[in-house]
Design a protein around this motif. Structure first.
Motif, short mmCIF file in Angstrom:
data_model
loop_
_atom_site.label_atom_id
_atom_site.label_comp_id
_atom_site.label_asym_id
_atom_site.label_seq_id
_atom_site.Cartn_x
_atom_site.Cartn_y
_atom_site.Cartn_z
N THR A 50 3.91 1.48 -1.05
CA THR A 50 4.54 1.43 -2.34
C THR A 50 3.92 2.19 -3.24
O THR A 50 4.44 2.95 -4.14
CB THR A 50 4.93 0.11 -2.66
N LEU A 51 2.49 1.84 -3.17
CA LEU A 51 1.41 2.41 -4.35
C LEU A 51 1.34 3.79 -3.99
O LEU A 51 1.26 4.61 -4.84
CB LEU A 51 0.18 1.74 -3.99
N GLY A 72 3.90 5.90 -5.43
CA GLY A 72 3.88 6.34 -6.81
C GLY A 72 4.32 5.28 -7.67
O GLY A 72 4.45 5.43 -8.79
N HIS A 73 4.53 4.03 -7.14
CA HIS A 73 4.77 3.12 -7.80
C HIS A 73 4.01 2.26 -8.32
O HIS A 73 2.61 2.23 -7.78
CB HIS A 73 5.92 2.02 -7.05
N ASN A 74 3.92 1.35 -9.46
CA ASN A 74 3.04 0.55 -9.78
C ASN A 74 3.14 -1.04 -8.98
O ASN A 74 4.18 -1.25 -8.70
CB ASN A 74 3.25 -0.09 -11.42
N VAL A 75 1.94 -1.32 -8.53
CA VAL A 75 2.11 -2.67 -7.80
C VAL A 75 0.89 -3.65 -8.56
O VAL A 75 -0.09 -3.33 -8.83
CB VAL A 75 1.54 -2.32 -6.27
N SER A 76 1.36 -4.86 -8.59
CA SER A 76 0.55 -5.91 -9.26
C SER A 76 0.50 -7.06 -8.16
O SER A 76 1.39 -7.52 -7.73
CB SER A 76 1.14 -6.37 -10.37
N THR A 96 0.77 -1.22 -0.21
CA THR A 96 -0.03 0.07 -0.06
C THR A 96 0.82 1.24 0.02
O THR A 96 0.41 2.20 -0.82
CB THR A 96 -0.97 -0.01 1.18
#
Length: 129
Positions: free
Chosen positions: A38-39, A42-46, A36
């Motif tokens: 990380t998101l 501003g990073h993409n999370v999958s 969360t």
């Protein structure tokens, strides 16, 4: 982490940060809850759930009302952060990928004609009589 060795003509080593057998919804979420931030940074999370039929993909992602899955818990956590910081907007889309065809499951809604998400639009569509 754990190392799983796969035997064969070309033995492979797979490194895992965590292995659950079978693991509770809480344990899986605790391993993933840092995503969360990380998101929000501003990073993409999958988060991908992979396995054969009946392996527990849907249960892991969504769970039940009593035992929510990792996707539900991460979304709840994201909205909690949004309540505190209020400096970002959450939008969403629901897509189905089946036999290499992508279907926008929200395309029937008036405000989703662009094909994009937008959970923040939902409250405009509920008319109370």
């Amino acid at each position: 982490g754990a190392v799983v060795e796969v035997a064969g003509s070309h033995p492979d080593r797979y490194h895992f940060d965590a292995v659950f057998s079978p693991g509770t919804q809480e344990e899986v979420f605790l391993e993933c809850q840092g995503l969360t931030q990380t998101l929000v940074d501003g990073h993409n999370v999958s988060v991908v759930s992979y396995g054969q039929t009946g392996a527990g993909k849907t249960h892991t992602m969504y769970g039940t009302k009593q035992e929510p899955g990792v996707a539900v818990r991460l979304a709840s956590q994201l909205f909690e952060v949004q309540q505190q910081e209020r400096n970002f907007t959450v939008t969403g889309s629901v897509l189905e990928l089946h036999n290499n065809r992508i279907t926008d499951l929200l395309a029937g809604e008036a405000s989703f004609s662009s094909g994009g998400g937008g959970l923040h639009h939902h409250h405009h569509h509920h008319h109370h009589h």
